[in-house]
Design a protein around this motif. Structure first.
Motif, PDB file in Angstrom:
ATOM      1  N   PHE A  72       0.821  -1.221   0.000  1.00 14.01           N
ATOM      2  CA  PHE A  72       0.000   0.000   0.000  1.00 14.01           C
ATOM      3  C   PHE A  72       0.849   1.262   0.000  1.00 14.01           C
ATOM      4  CE2 PHE A  72       0.870  -1.691   4.155  1.00 14.01           C
ATOM      5  CZ  PHE A  72       1.475  -0.624   4.778  1.00 14.01           C
ATOM      6  N   CYS A  73       2.172   1.124  -0.110  1.00 16.94           N
ATOM      7  CA  CYS A  73       3.089   2.253   0.117  1.00 16.94           C
ATOM      8  C   CYS A  73       2.771   3.453  -0.781  1.00 16.94           C
ATOM      9  CB  CYS A  73       4.525   1.814  -0.149  1.00 16.94           C
ATOM     10  SG  CYS A  73       5.704   3.153   0.085  1.00 16.94           S
ATOM     11  N   PHE A  74       2.722   4.639  -0.177  1.00 17.08           N
ATOM     12  CA  PHE A  74       2.401   5.840  -0.961  1.00 17.08           C
ATOM     13  C   PHE A  74       3.605   6.322  -1.758  1.00 17.08           C
ATOM     14  CE2 PHE A  74       4.324   9.399   1.450  1.00 17.08           C
ATOM     15  CZ  PHE A  74       4.701   8.714   2.601  1.00 17.08           C
ATOM     16  N   ARG A  75       4.799   5.770  -1.455  1.00 22.54           N
ATOM     17  CA  ARG A  75       5.973   6.138  -2.264  1.00 22.54           C
ATOM     18  C   ARG A  75       6.398   4.965  -3.129  1.00 22.54           C
ATOM     19  NH1 ARG A  75       8.443   9.432   2.331  1.00 22.54           N
ATOM     20  NH2 ARG A  75       7.652  11.520   1.887  1.00 22.54           N
ATOM     21  N   LYS A  76       5.461   4.083  -3.471  1.00 18.60           N
ATOM     22  CA  LYS A  76       5.853   2.846  -4.166  1.00 18.60           C
ATOM     23  C   LYS A  76       6.500   3.100  -5.523  1.00 18.60           C
ATOM     24  CE  LYS A  76       2.459   0.014  -5.497  1.00 18.60           C
ATOM     25  NZ  LYS A  76       1.154  -0.719  -5.450  1.00 18.60           N
ATOM     26  N   GLU A  77       6.242   4.273  -6.098  1.00 15.02           N
ATOM     27  CA  GLU A  77       6.846   4.574  -7.406  1.00 15.02           C
ATOM     28  C   GLU A  77       8.324   4.916  -7.278  1.00 15.02           C
ATOM     29  OE1 GLU A  77       5.077   4.265 -10.203  1.00 15.02           O
ATOM     30  OE2 GLU A  77       3.301   3.791  -9.003  1.00 15.02           O
ATOM     31  N   MET A  78       8.768   5.203  -6.048  1.00 11.57           N
ATOM     32  CA  MET A  78      10.129   5.720  -5.876  1.00 11.57           C
ATOM     33  C   MET A  78      11.030   4.787  -5.092  1.00 11.57           C
ATOM     34  SD  MET A  78       8.602   9.295  -4.718  1.00 11.57           S
ATOM     35  CE  MET A  78       7.016   9.538  -5.466  1.00 11.57           C
ATOM     36  N   ILE A  79      10.461   3.876  -4.334  1.00  7.65           N
ATOM     37  CA  ILE A  79      11.310   3.101  -3.431  1.00  7.65           C
ATOM     38  C   ILE A  79      11.792   1.799  -4.080  1.00  7.65           C
ATOM     39  CG2 ILE A  79      10.261   4.061  -1.350  1.00  7.65           C
ATOM     40  CD1 ILE A  79       8.900   1.321  -1.086  1.00  7.65           C
ATOM     41  N   GLY A  80      12.678   1.116  -3.366  1.00 11.08           N
ATOM     42  CA  GLY A  80      13.272  -0.101  -3.895  1.00 11.08           C
ATOM     43  C   GLY A  80      14.329   0.251  -4.909  1.00 11.08           C
ATOM     44  N   GLN A  81      14.514  -0.654  -5.862  1.00 13.08           N
ATOM     45  CA  GLN A  81      15.597  -0.427  -6.823  1.00 13.08           C
ATOM     46  C   GLN A  81      15.301   0.711  -7.790  1.00 13.08           C
ATOM     47  OE1 GLN A  81      16.136  -4.327  -8.333  1.00 13.08           O
ATOM     48  NE2 GLN A  81      17.091  -4.998  -6.426  1.00 13.08           N
ATOM     49  N   LYS A  82      14.062   1.236  -7.740  1.00  6.96           N
ATOM     50  CA  LYS A  82      13.764   2.381  -8.601  1.00  6.96           C
ATOM     51  C   LYS A  82      14.501   3.615  -8.101  1.00  6.96           C
ATOM     52  CE  LYS A  82       9.233   0.798  -9.947  1.00  6.96           C
ATOM     53  NZ  LYS A  82       7.797   0.925  -9.758  1.00  6.96           N
ATOM     54  N   GLY A  83      14.853   3.617  -6.833  1.00  5.61           N
ATOM     55  CA  GLY A  83      15.561   4.759  -6.256  1.00  5.61           C
ATOM     56  C   GLY A  83      16.896   4.298  -5.726  1.00  5.61           C
ATOM     57  N   GLU A  84      17.493   5.116  -4.877  1.00  2.86           N
ATOM     58  CA  GLU A  84      18.785   4.729  -4.318  1.00  2.86           C
ATOM     59  C   GLU A  84      19.040   5.504  -3.039  1.00  2.86           C
ATOM     60  OE1 GLU A  84      21.284   7.663  -7.226  1.00  2.86           O
ATOM     61  OE2 GLU A  84      21.036   5.564  -7.784  1.00  2.86           O
ATOM     62  N   THR A  85      20.187   5.231  -2.444  1.00  5.02           N
ATOM     63  CA  THR A  85      20.580   5.968  -1.256  1.00  5.02           C
ATOM     64  C   THR A  85      21.262   7.255  -1.709  1.00  5.02           C
ATOM     65  OG1 THR A  85      20.764   3.936  -0.024  1.00  5.02           O
ATOM     66  CG2 THR A  85      22.016   5.804   0.819  1.00  5.02           C
ATOM     67  N   LEU A  86      21.006   8.325  -0.974  1.00  2.00           N
ATOM     68  CA  LEU A  86      21.574   9.629  -1.343  1.00  2.00           C
ATOM     69  C   LEU A  86      23.105   9.544  -1.381  1.00  2.00           C
ATOM     70  CD1 LEU A  86      19.675  12.032  -1.765  1.00  2.00           C
ATOM     71  CD2 LEU A  86      20.282  12.810   0.534  1.00  2.00           C
ATOM     72  N   SER A  87      23.694  10.059  -2.437  1.00  2.00           N
ATOM     73  CA  SER A  87      25.157  10.029  -2.543  1.00  2.00           C
ATOM     74  C   SER A  87      25.762  11.061  -1.580  1.00  2.00           C
ATOM     75  CB  SER A  87      25.571  10.385  -3.978  1.00  2.00           C
ATOM     76  OG  SER A  87      25.224  11.732  -4.229  1.00  2.00           O
TER      77      SER A  87
ATOM     78  N   GLY B 249      -2.654   1.643  -7.839  1.00  2.00           N
ATOM     79  CA  GLY B 249      -2.885   0.218  -7.574  1.00  2.00           C
ATOM     80  C   GLY B 249      -3.134  -0.124  -6.115  1.00  2.00           C
ATOM     81  N   THR B 250      -3.690   0.831  -5.354  1.00  2.00           N
ATOM     82  CA  THR B 250      -3.900   0.561  -3.923  1.00  2.00           C
ATOM     83  C   THR B 250      -5.358   0.721  -3.481  1.00  2.00           C
ATOM     84  OG1 THR B 250      -3.381   2.861  -3.340  1.00  2.00           O
ATOM     85  CG2 THR B 250      -1.536   1.306  -3.305  1.00  2.00           C
ATOM     86  N   SER B 251      -6.286   0.816  -4.432  1.00  2.00           N
ATOM     87  CA  SER B 251      -7.671   1.125  -4.043  1.00  2.00           C
ATOM     88  C   SER B 251      -8.297   0.022  -3.184  1.00  2.00           C
ATOM     89  CB  SER B 251      -8.530   1.376  -5.287  1.00  2.00           C
ATOM     90  OG  SER B 251      -8.491   0.252  -6.131  1.00  2.00           O
ATOM     91  N   HIS B 252      -7.761  -1.213  -3.289  1.00  2.00           N
ATOM     92  CA  HIS B 252      -8.338  -2.309  -2.478  1.00  2.00           C
ATOM     93  C   HIS B 252      -8.024  -2.154  -0.990  1.00  2.00           C
ATOM     94  CE1 HIS B 252      -4.361  -3.351  -3.939  1.00  2.00           C
ATOM     95  NE2 HIS B 252      -4.244  -4.302  -3.051  1.00  2.00           N
ATOM     96  N   PHE B 253      -7.177  -1.208  -0.634  1.00  2.00           N
ATOM     97  CA  PHE B 253      -6.870  -0.963   0.784  1.00  2.00           C
ATOM     98  C   PHE B 253      -7.677   0.203   1.369  1.00  2.00           C
ATOM     99  CE2 PHE B 253      -2.719  -3.008  -0.346  1.00  2.00           C
ATOM    100  CZ  PHE B 253      -2.693  -3.954   0.660  1.00  2.00           C
ATOM    101  N   VAL B 254      -8.410   0.906   0.509  1.00  2.00           N
ATOM    102  CA  VAL B 254      -9.026   2.169   0.955  1.00  2.00           C
ATOM    103  C   VAL B 254     -10.233   1.926   1.864  1.00  2.00           C
ATOM    104  CG1 VAL B 254     -10.271   4.233   0.154  1.00  2.00           C
ATOM    105  CG2 VAL B 254      -8.210   3.466  -1.054  1.00  2.00           C
TER     106      VAL B 254
END
Ligand code: SF4
Length: 322
Positions: free
Chosen positions: A108-123, A278-283
């Motif tokens: 249900f993560c609201f930052r799901k578009e940015m987290i995981g391998q799509k993002g990274e740790t700040l340099s 893709g999170t409407s089933h949690f609303v």
């Protein structure tokens, strides 16, 4: 049990999912990760709160249902980002999104578009730019480390950010948003505890905002990790998300809020779902959320009652619903 589940194959072999092309599509969009502690909590809660845990971490076909109203940046972080990793939406406080990695990937993560391998740790150079921004903005009273989950980082890496923040006089409060103490309590190491205690010793208020959604997330190790944090002078408050099929009932919310207080964590925010894709089933509808919090207020000690909050889409900020 010491291995993370990170693939559909892991979930198929645990009989948590059956193979389908829809689920393969969902898994390509948003990564899978379930920590060993959460696997053990699932195993312990079979027949009880099992579904509440599975629903949070195991992908479902419903995630393929993307509504036109759902957004890839539902709370509008981008609009308020003056430097890499920095979000400055409210005058006296700013976010530092220090890493995009987590110990679990919540469906249900609201930052799901940015987290995981799509993002990274700040340099390091980006971290230095963020600190420059905080130093220059004297109106800032608080910096909030978020992500991702900041406590996935090693104590050494975290110290680079925390030590720099301690040196900024006008920053009086440092907040860390994390799910780690319950999701992977073994990461609350002595080295990390020493670092956190040193922030308090150097005169800064240090608050951990624990993200937990169900009492069954609290293993014995999690309870010990929370106690260890309290003993080092860290203020603990909570944020939970009101999730259909996970915690949208009075008995489950009562149990969660009481468990938080029993572990020294003040229930602070209960969030309505953001419009993430893709999170409407949690609303849970707002009216139902308000009724649940009002019922909670009538039936439990006042210290167990959080504020029900909704984030107005596209960066317009928070509104208290109850
Ligand atoms: S831990 Fe937090 S940031 Fe990470 S997936 Fe879960 S809700 Fe999102």
């Amino acid at each position: 049990m010491s291995r993370y589940w990170t693939s559909l194959e892991d979930l198929y072999s645990e009989n948590l999912l059956t193979e389908s092309s829809e689920i393969e599509t969902v898994a390509r969009e948003f990564q899978i990760k379930v920590s060993p502690t959460m696997q053990a909590q699932m195993a312990d809660s079979k027949g009880g709160d099992y579904d509440a845990l599975v629903r949070q971490f195991v992908p479902s076909k419903e995630e393929a249902n993307i509504l036109p109203s759902e957004l890839d940046d539902p709370i509008g972080d981008r609009r308020f980002s003056p430097a890499p990793g920095v979000v400055h939406r409210y005058e006296d406080r700013a976010l530092l999104k220090i890493t995009q990695l987590c110990e679990v990937y919540c469906r249900f993560c609201f930052r799901k578009e940015m987290i995981g391998q799509k993002g990274e740790t700040l340099s390091k150079p980006d971290l230095a730019l963020a600190m420059e921004y905080f130093r220059a903005h004297k109106e800032l009273w608080e910096v909030i480390l978020t992500g991702g989950d900041p406590l996935v980082l090693s104590a050494r890496r975290l110290a680079e950010a925390l030590d720099a923040l301690v040196e900024i006089d006008h920053i009086k409060s440092i907040r860390i948003h994390t799910r780690i103490p319950v999701i992977s309590p073994e990461k609350i190491t002595d080295e990390l505890l020493n670092l956190l205690e040193s922030i308090v010793d150097r005169g800064k208020a240090l608050t951990i905002v624990l993200h937990a959604n169900h009492a069954s997330e609290f293993s014995l190790s999690a309870r010990k990790a929370l106690l260890a944090l309290r003993k080092r002078g860290v203020l603990l408050i909570s944020q939970s998300v009101l999730l259909k099929g996970v915690n949208d009932s009075l008995p489950v919310l009562t149990d969660l809020m009481r468990t938080l207080i029993e572990n020294g964590v003040k229930p602070y925010y209960l969030h309505q779902m953001d419009l993430a894709r893709g999170t409407s089933h949690f609303v849970v509808e707002n009216e139902r959320g308000i009724a649940l919090v009002n019922a909670l207020r009538e039936s439990v000690s006042g210290i167990c009652v959080p504020r029900l909050i909704i984030e107005i889409p596209e960066g317009e900020g928070k509104r208290v619903l109850a």
